[in-house]
Design an enzyme around this catalytic site. Structure first.
Site, PDB file in Angstrom:
ATOM      1  N   VAL A 170       0.840  -1.193   0.000  1.00 35.93           N
ATOM      2  CA  VAL A 170       0.000   0.000   0.000  1.00 35.93           C
ATOM      3  C   VAL A 170       0.877   1.246   0.000  1.00 35.93           C
ATOM      4  O   VAL A 170       0.651   2.188  -0.760  1.00 35.93           O
ATOM      5  CB  VAL A 170      -0.962   0.011   1.206  1.00 35.93           C
ATOM      6  CG1 VAL A 170      -1.759   1.305   1.236  1.00 35.93           C
ATOM      7  CG2 VAL A 170      -1.906  -1.180   1.145  1.00 35.93           C
ATOM      8  N   ASP A 171       1.904   1.262   0.841  1.00 31.85           N
ATOM      9  CA  ASP A 171       2.840   2.389   0.862  1.00 31.85           C
ATOM     10  C   ASP A 171       3.466   2.612  -0.511  1.00 31.85           C
ATOM     11  O   ASP A 171       3.490   3.729  -1.035  1.00 31.85           O
ATOM     12  CB  ASP A 171       3.959   2.123   1.868  1.00 31.85           C
ATOM     13  CG  ASP A 171       3.612   2.604   3.265  1.00 31.85           C
ATOM     14  OD1 ASP A 171       2.551   3.214   3.447  1.00 31.85           O
ATOM     15  OD2 ASP A 171       4.427   2.362   4.182  1.00 31.85           O
ATOM     16  N   TYR A 172       3.990   1.544  -1.083  1.00 32.00           N
ATOM     17  CA  TYR A 172       4.739   1.695  -2.329  1.00 32.00           C
ATOM     18  C   TYR A 172       3.821   2.019  -3.498  1.00 32.00           C
ATOM     19  O   TYR A 172       4.152   2.848  -4.354  1.00 32.00           O
ATOM     20  CB  TYR A 172       5.561   0.431  -2.609  1.00 32.00           C
ATOM     21  CG  TYR A 172       6.506   0.082  -1.473  1.00 32.00           C
ATOM     22  CD1 TYR A 172       7.004   1.076  -0.628  1.00 32.00           C
ATOM     23  CD2 TYR A 172       6.879  -1.226  -1.223  1.00 32.00           C
ATOM     24  CE1 TYR A 172       7.847   0.768   0.422  1.00 32.00           C
ATOM     25  CE2 TYR A 172       7.727  -1.548  -0.172  1.00 32.00           C
ATOM     26  CZ  TYR A 172       8.216  -0.543   0.648  1.00 32.00           C
ATOM     27  OH  TYR A 172       9.048  -0.850   1.691  1.00 32.00           O
ATOM     28  N   GLY A 205       2.925   5.629  -3.232  1.00 33.12           N
ATOM     29  CA  GLY A 205       3.992   6.483  -3.737  1.00 33.12           C
ATOM     30  C   GLY A 205       3.980   6.585  -5.250  1.00 33.12           C
ATOM     31  O   GLY A 205       4.162   7.666  -5.818  1.00 33.12           O
TER      32      GLY A 205
END
Length: 413
Positions: A168-170, A173
């Site tokens: 989810v973070d990547y 981004g």
């Protein structure tokens, strides 16, 4: 010239999601200037264990190569003035802060349009700037639970699980980087900037894709599958061979026919239980037992030789070390190496984004505030008297302890 050499991004970013998005821009030549809050000791990613020494960490190196750093307190009136000078000379202001913080810091488009009417204000937060959760912090683990991902990951009889990497973070981004580039394109075309309000929640929900569509339109209830099996394409999962695990997938009927020939079980193609995807899904357990029995007779390497020769999609289940040692990793020059004053040589995985000719030279992540004077004098044209006055006002905070001057050149393996 690098593809994004004419784009400058002022980044109020920290930790993983935001820096992961902007590192791809930096790898493509964008001038990404990290504003690091001196009161907080800069980007919190500098201190992430276990491989950390003072303000240096391998975590930080991963997400911040090819960027510049300026220590600046933008809440200080004189620091705010410096920030606005940077905005005048930039294409975008990029942040990954809590959804209510851009308004508090006055870094939205309405706050900055008088400074630069073409500025693109790109905010990546946990939940976005609107909605009942906008003021809540959001992290990858939290979003994977909230967006249903954990009910889709792992074995059916096991506990809820997250994906291995922080997807989810990547993914957030990458979504932010795409939005920023689209915003800059539109601003250059129209002469007017904008806000880009991105969130990890939106990203996680958007990545439910066809599972959400099936549920919304047909009442489908997604769930975890055994051995990471695809919910509708059979066979498409991990299987156990004589000495380990392999993945094989039949995403098209032609691959099913190739597979049974490679396994020396051509009669399976004519078995009415396995004639089509739908038939194989109904009889998945029976088919899995049959394939398990066949695959258990040879090693992973032996099966991969046969399956690759037959053009059946397949792979070993590598650990991280084996993946980094794959010949395809070397052929694609996916690992870059940098000299570092603390860690010696730092090897890291490069950006997968490729545009035109690959970048041949990278630079290590910056020390906190390393480029402060260079940016103030070179980019903004401040004379030394102004710089010293700002330093005396503690706009830049305390400088980090001196370390030996490192080499910045990076080679690709």
């Amino acid at each position: 010239m690098m593809p994004l050499a004419d784009i400058r991004v002022i980044a109020l970013e920290q930790y993983g999601a935001g820096p992961f998005g902007s590192v791809h821009l930096a790898d493509l030549g964008a001038d990404v200037i990290k504003i690091e809050d001196p009161e907080a000791g800069g980007d919190v990613g500098r201190y992430v264990p276990p491989y950390a020494d003072g303000e240096d960490s391998l975590f930080f190196e991963t997400f911040n190569r090819n960027k510049r750093s300026i220590g600046l307190d933008i809440r200080h009136p004189q620091g705010r003035a410096v920030f606005e000078d940077l905005v005048r000379n930039a294409d975008a202001v990029y942040s990954n802060l809590r959804g209510d913080v851009p308004a508090k810091l006055h870094i939205r488009y309405d706050d900055l349009k008088e400074v630069n009417p073409r500025i693109v204000c790109c905010s990546l937060s946990g939940f976005g700037m609107t909605g009942p959760r906008s003021a809540e912090p959001g992290y990858d683990y939290v979003l994977q639970g909230l967006a249903g991902w954990m009910t889709l990951t792992g074995e059916p009889d096991g506990p809820p699980a997250k994906t291995g990497p922080s997807l989810v973070d990547y993914s957030g981004g990458l979504v932010a980087a795409i939005s920023l580039l689209a915003g800059v394109h539109a601003a250059r075309r129209d002469g007017v900037g904008m806000d880009c309000d991105l969130s990890l929640y939106d990203t996680a929900m958007g990545m439910l894709t066809y599972l959400a569509t099936w549920h919304l339109n047909a009442g489908y209830e997604p769930g975890r599958t055994r051995r990471s099996a695809h919910p509708s394409l059979v066979p498409f999962q991990v299987f156990s061979a004589k000495d380990g695990w392999l993945v094989l997938g039949c995403a098209k009927e032609k691959f099913w026919h190739r597979l049974v020939k490679a396994l020396d079980r051509p009669e399976l193609a004519g078995d009415p239980r396995f004639a089509t995807f739908k038939d194989r899904a109904v009889h998945q357990a029976e088919l899995q037992d049959i394939l398990d029995g066949v695959l258990a007779t040879r090693t992973v390497a032996q099966w991969l030789d046969l399956l690759r020769a037959a053009a059946v999609p397949c792979a070993p289940v590598n650990d991280v070390s084996q993946a980094l040692d794959e010949e395809q990793t070397a052929a694609r020059r996916l690992v870059v190496t940098a000299d570092h004053p603390v860690f010696g040589q730092v090897r890291m995985v490069r950006s997968p984004v490729r545009v035109g000719i690959d970048r041949r030279r990278h630079h290590r992540a910056p020390r906190r505030g390393e480029h402060t004077e260079e940016i103030l004098t070179g980019l903004l044209g401040y004379d030394q008297t102004v710089v010293e006055r700002l330093r005396a006002a503690h706009v830049f905070g305390a400088e980090p302890p001196a370390r030996p001057a490192p080499s910045t050149a990076v080679s690709e393996r």
